[in-house]
Design an enzyme around this catalytic site. Structure first.
Site, PDB file in Angstrom:
ATOM      1  N   CYS A 191       0.840  -1.181   0.000  1.00 47.66           N
ATOM      2  CA  CYS A 191       0.000   0.000   0.000  1.00 47.66           C
ATOM      3  C   CYS A 191       0.887   1.247   0.000  1.00 47.66           C
ATOM      4  O   CYS A 191       1.950   1.262   0.597  1.00 47.66           O
ATOM      5  CB  CYS A 191      -0.960   0.095   1.179  1.00 47.66           C
ATOM      6  SG  CYS A 191      -2.104  -1.280   1.275  1.00 47.66           S
ATOM      7  N   ARG A 243       3.592  -0.335  -4.988  1.00 46.68           N
ATOM      8  CA  ARG A 243       3.369  -0.855  -3.634  1.00 46.68           C
ATOM      9  C   ARG A 243       2.032  -1.559  -3.508  1.00 46.68           C
ATOM     10  O   ARG A 243       1.721  -2.162  -2.472  1.00 46.68           O
ATOM     11  CB  ARG A 243       3.422   0.284  -2.620  1.00 46.68           C
ATOM     12  CG  ARG A 243       4.705   1.067  -2.624  1.00 46.68           C
ATOM     13  CD  ARG A 243       4.650   2.196  -1.630  1.00 46.68           C
ATOM     14  NE  ARG A 243       4.560   1.699  -0.271  1.00 46.68           N
ATOM     15  CZ  ARG A 243       5.592   1.369   0.477  1.00 46.68           C
ATOM     16  NH1 ARG A 243       6.807   1.497   0.006  1.00 46.68           N
ATOM     17  NH2 ARG A 243       5.425   0.921   1.702  1.00 46.68           N
ATOM     18  N   TRP A 259      -3.003  -2.604  -1.670  1.00 47.06           N
ATOM     19  CA  TRP A 259      -2.729  -4.024  -1.904  1.00 47.06           C
ATOM     20  C   TRP A 259      -3.509  -4.736  -0.802  1.00 47.06           C
ATOM     21  O   TRP A 259      -3.145  -4.668   0.372  1.00 47.06           O
ATOM     22  CB  TRP A 259      -1.237  -4.306  -1.795  1.00 47.06           C
ATOM     23  CG  TRP A 259      -0.872  -5.715  -2.138  1.00 47.06           C
ATOM     24  CD1 TRP A 259      -0.655  -6.213  -3.380  1.00 47.06           C
ATOM     25  CD2 TRP A 259      -0.661  -6.797  -1.227  1.00 47.06           C
ATOM     26  NE1 TRP A 259      -0.334  -7.547  -3.299  1.00 47.06           N
ATOM     27  CE2 TRP A 259      -0.331  -7.930  -1.999  1.00 47.06           C
ATOM     28  CE3 TRP A 259      -0.729  -6.933   0.165  1.00 47.06           C
ATOM     29  CZ2 TRP A 259      -0.065  -9.176  -1.436  1.00 47.06           C
ATOM     30  CZ3 TRP A 259      -0.463  -8.174   0.721  1.00 47.06           C
ATOM     31  CH2 TRP A 259      -0.133  -9.274  -0.076  1.00 47.06           C
ATOM     32  N   GLY A 291      -0.061  -1.156   6.247  1.00 45.05           N
ATOM     33  CA  GLY A 291       0.319  -2.053   7.344  1.00 45.05           C
ATOM     34  C   GLY A 291      -0.884  -2.861   7.800  1.00 45.05           C
ATOM     35  O   GLY A 291      -1.895  -2.931   7.095  1.00 45.05           O
ATOM     36  N   LYS A 346      10.762 -15.091 -12.627  1.00 42.20           N
ATOM     37  CA  LYS A 346      10.364 -14.014 -13.549  1.00 42.20           C
ATOM     38  C   LYS A 346       9.166 -14.445 -14.388  1.00 42.20           C
ATOM     39  O   LYS A 346       8.215 -13.698 -14.551  1.00 42.20           O
ATOM     40  CB  LYS A 346      11.520 -13.617 -14.498  1.00 42.20           C
ATOM     41  CG  LYS A 346      12.706 -12.946 -13.874  1.00 42.20           C
ATOM     42  CD  LYS A 346      12.469 -11.526 -13.406  1.00 42.20           C
ATOM     43  CE  LYS A 346      11.997 -11.469 -11.994  1.00 42.20           C
ATOM     44  NZ  LYS A 346      12.916 -11.252 -10.935  1.00 42.20           N
ATOM     45  N   GLU A 387       5.944 -14.678 -12.200  1.00 50.25           N
ATOM     46  CA  GLU A 387       5.344 -13.473 -11.631  1.00 50.25           C
ATOM     47  C   GLU A 387       4.817 -12.500 -12.676  1.00 50.25           C
ATOM     48  O   GLU A 387       3.835 -11.820 -12.421  1.00 50.25           O
ATOM     49  CB  GLU A 387       6.275 -12.782 -10.633  1.00 50.25           C
ATOM     50  CG  GLU A 387       7.449 -12.083 -11.221  1.00 50.25           C
ATOM     51  CD  GLU A 387       8.305 -11.387 -10.168  1.00 50.25           C
ATOM     52  OE1 GLU A 387       7.778 -10.917  -9.162  1.00 50.25           O
ATOM     53  OE2 GLU A 387       9.533 -11.303 -10.383  1.00 50.25           O
TER      54      GLU A 387
HETATM   55  O1  M6R Z   1      12.870  -5.527  -1.817  1.00 48.55           O
HETATM   56  P1  M6R Z   1      13.322  -6.935  -1.609  1.00 48.55           P
HETATM   57  O2  M6R Z   1      14.540  -7.273  -2.399  1.00 48.55           O
HETATM   58  O3  M6R Z   1      13.508  -7.283  -0.152  1.00 48.55           O
HETATM   59  O4  M6R Z   1      12.129  -7.823  -2.160  1.00 48.55           O
HETATM   60  C1  M6R Z   1      12.143  -9.215  -2.032  1.00 48.55           C
HETATM   61  C2  M6R Z   1      11.091  -9.850  -2.908  1.00 48.55           C
HETATM   62  O5  M6R Z   1       9.812  -9.430  -2.543  1.00 48.55           O
HETATM   63  C3  M6R Z   1      11.315  -9.513  -4.390  1.00 48.55           C
HETATM   64  O6  M6R Z   1      12.593  -9.864  -4.819  1.00 48.55           O
HETATM   65  C4  M6R Z   1      10.275 -10.238  -5.282  1.00 48.55           C
HETATM   66  O7  M6R Z   1      10.501 -11.604  -5.248  1.00 48.55           O
HETATM   67  C5  M6R Z   1      10.346  -9.667  -6.696  1.00 48.55           C
HETATM   68  N1  M6R Z   1       9.039  -9.344  -7.167  1.00 48.55           N
HETATM   69  C6  M6R Z   1      10.987 -10.588  -7.661  1.00 48.55           C
HETATM   70  O8  M6R Z   1      11.020 -10.071  -8.954  1.00 48.55           O
END
Ligand code: M6R
Length: 631
Positions: free
Chosen positions: A2, A27, A74, A101, A507, A510
């Site tokens: 969010c 976000r 979200w 949150g 990749k 997602e």
């Molecule tokens: O910001 P972060 O690197 O901590 O995020 C971790 C994962 O949420 C992030 O890598 C997620 O898997 C991505 N969408 C992958 O492309």
């Protein structure tokens, strides 16, 4: 998850806030809304679905007013419907709230408020906040006292949150609260100075006013704000058209510390690209060159100050999630090979709920692009509570993980807006390689010949990345034409290419919604090979490394079972080409440890091309958010 934004200033709040939400939609993007204060009334606009729905609503029904708050959602509690969209307003219509949150005790508070006659309008956990504040502001010891009502409400809330509040009878005023989720205050220009026309009242004024903003992240403050102040956990801010007042939750005044914003508005636009993801993939040569520039001087490795004596470290624990976890797996290889120390790679959401052993010479490295991932942050805090030093390897250097770590290694990748991590991944891998060299050097294990070889190899990378991106494109497009309708895809790799297989699969899952799995290729025959059929594309990552021959055997096994093979390998590799239906050509790294940076590139583009053919929104894939600030 969010995004929150707020604005007080001379411009129309609705248009400023819609642009801010556009910058925050990474976000969360399943619904959006805003509230603007005008003539003693709170006016709402909310829409389910993508932000364009809200933007269309606002252009059809614009809002007058120069003070407002906004939210892109979200969903956690309650489906992404209009009723569940933020802002939420209390029963008396006195306060409006946007929230990021989770309020963990929301059910208990909801029952209590309902027993007192409050009728809820949504299924969200958020709505208890305005209902609670509204009651406290309407009656009792905090009646008419906005700050007092806020503090009393906060005392009742469990969980981790950031929220912003408008009070109907307090014009040009936004309150903001932070406990666990990020929140920033932006300061813009002054306006309406002595003798000038005030653009809001259109009268000559003697009062200088200031444009003030609020957001979950810096890009949403641009281009209006020139300075930023990061709220700390446990702080309340009051934004007015004169500036900001800060207090701790306990009511102690705090001086706001503003810094100049260095990011430009251009850095957070797509430029000539169709999507942020395409732009960010293309930026990789420049990103890696920038990182190297900061860490190499001539023929020497520059060792950033990390606040820890690295020569005493004998055990490293990497904490990470998602793509960052894949980078961590490569970090383990680098540290083991170069610095000969024991390394564990832990998924943050697992580490935080164990009781990990803390030995004297352990170092935790928290890897996170955003620096806000809730599980990684919790793991960091757990480590620090056990007196284990933590280095944050982050892209966002102003993030919570950066601020709570003993030392920081910045990725310098620039803002990554696309939900799929691409440039941050390759930057993480290179930064981990440089870190492993630094540890090896600190331990006296890096000869000057080895250092020179490493530096020369690293310096050559940006050009190899650029060439690989150029040369792979045609083959990637052809394979995407054929396999975009495949139900599933398997990715195989060995050694340093095992993380590449996992990352390639992530990749594709997602952004293209294709079921995909990555395996260490040696494991394939222990079960997953049963999946092979003429309908299954199997992506085999097969550069000329020490595992090459073993990978060729894997290809043979797939071919013998009539599987369809996409290989990733050298353009000149005829043996590989002969075994494959398609070959994605890559360059060969001078240093084998760095090869995975090149091998992942065609797989990023492949996921992108498949997603395009399946009409998926690559920057905002369904159900996801860029920054996962909830458990
Ligand atoms: O910001 P972060 O690197 O901590 O995020 C971790 C994962 O949420 C992030 O890598 C997620 O898997 C991505 N969408 C992958 O492309």
């Amino acid at each position: 998850m969010c995004g929150i934004a707020g604005y007080i200033g001379p411009k129309g709040a609705d248009s400023v806030l819609v642009v801010a939400l556009e910058r925050l939609k990474y976000r969360g993007y399943d619904s959006a809304g805003l509230a603007v204060l005008n003539d003693g009334e709170i006016h709402l606009r909310r829409a389910a679905g993508k932000l364009k729905n809200l933007a269309e609503l606002i252009s059809a029904q614009p809002l007058e007013g120069h003070c407002g708050i906004a939210h892109t959602r979200w969903a956690t509690h309650g489906a992404p419907t209009e009723a569940n969209c933020h802002p939420h307003v209390d029963q008396g219509g006195t306060v409006a709230v946007v929230h990021n949150g989770i309020i963990e005790n929301h059910e208990h508070l909801r029952r209590e408020l309902q027993a007192g006659g409050v009728v809820f309008q949504s299924e969200t956990d958020t709505e208890v906040i305005p209902q609670l504040i509204g009651q406290l502001y309407a009656a009792g010891p905090t009646k008419g006292d906005a700050l007092g009502s806020l503090r009393a409400a906060i005392a009742r809330l469990d969980g981790s949150f950031a929220f912003a509040v408008l009070f109907v009878d307090l014009p040009n005023r936004i309150f903001a609260v932070r406990k666990g989720s990020p929140l920033l205050i932006g300061m813009g220009k002054t306006y309406g100075a002595d003798g000038q026309i005030d653009p809001v009242t259109e009268r000559v004024t003697k009062h200088r006013r200031r444009e003030m903003l609020l957001a979950s992240d810096v890009p949403a403050l641009l281009p209006h704000a020139t300075k930023v102040c990061y709220l700390d956990d446990g702080q309340i801010a009051e934004l007015t058209d004169q500036g900001v007042n800060l207090w701790t939750f306990g009511g102690v005044p705090v001086e706001a510390q503003f810094k100049v914003i260095e990011m430009t508005a251009e850095a957070v636009t797509k430029g000539s690209f169709d999507s942020f993801m395409a732009k960010e993939i293309a930026e990789q040569p420049a990103v890696l060159a920038r990182l190297l520039e900061s860490r190499l001087r001539g023929g020497d490795l520059v060792e950033p100050e990390v606040g820890i004596d690295l020569k005493t470290v004998s055990h490293v624990v990497f904490l990470a999630a998602g793509t960052s976890w894949h980078a961590a797996m490569l970090g383990k290889r680098f540290l083991e090979q170069l610095a000969r120390i024991h390394v564990e790679v832990d998924i943050s959401s697992e580490y935080r709920y164990r009781n990990p052993v803390a030995s004297g010479n352990t170092l935790v490295v928290a890897i996170s692009q955003s620096g806000e991932t809730a599980d990684t942050l919790a793991g960091l805090r757990l480590a620090r509570a056990k007196f284990i030093p933590v280095i944050g390897l982050v892209n966002v250097v102003t993030s919570t993980i950066a601020r709570e770590s003993n030392g920081v290694l910045p990725l310098l990748a620039g803002p990554e807006i696309g939900v799929a991590s691409t440039k941050a991944y390759t930057a993480q891998v290179l930064a981990l390689y440089l870190f492993a060299l630094q540890v090896a050097k600190a331990k006296g294990l890096l000869s000057s010949a080895a250092e020179q070889h490493a530096i020369v190899s690293a310096r050559g990378l940006p050009e190899l990345v650029a060439r690989t991106l150029r040369q792979a494109e045609e083959a990637v497009g052809e394979a995407a034409d054929i396999f975009s309708s495949a139900q599933a895809t398997v990715f195989l790799g060995r050694g340093g290419e095992h993380p590449t297989a996992l990352e390639g699969a992530l990749k594709l899952k997602e952004i293209a919604y294709v079921h995909a799995v990555g395996y260490p290729a040696g494991e394939f025959k222990h079960g997953p090979i049963a999946l092979v059929s003429p309908h299954l594309p199997v992506v085999c990552i097969c550069p000329h490394d020490q595992m090459y021959e073993k990978m060729l055997s894997n290809l043979q096994e797939v071919r013998a079972r009539a599987g369809r093979i996409i290989s990733v390998g050298l353009a000149s590799d005829q043996a590989l080409r002969d075994l494959s239906d398609h070959l994605f050509p890559i360059e060969s790294a001078t240093e084998e440890l760095l090869q995975p940076i090149l091998s992942i590139l065609p797989l990023q583009r492949y996921a992108y091309q498949v997603a395009m053919r399946r009409d998926c929104d690559v920057d905002q894939p369904r159900n996801l958010a860029k920054s996962v600030t909830v458990e």
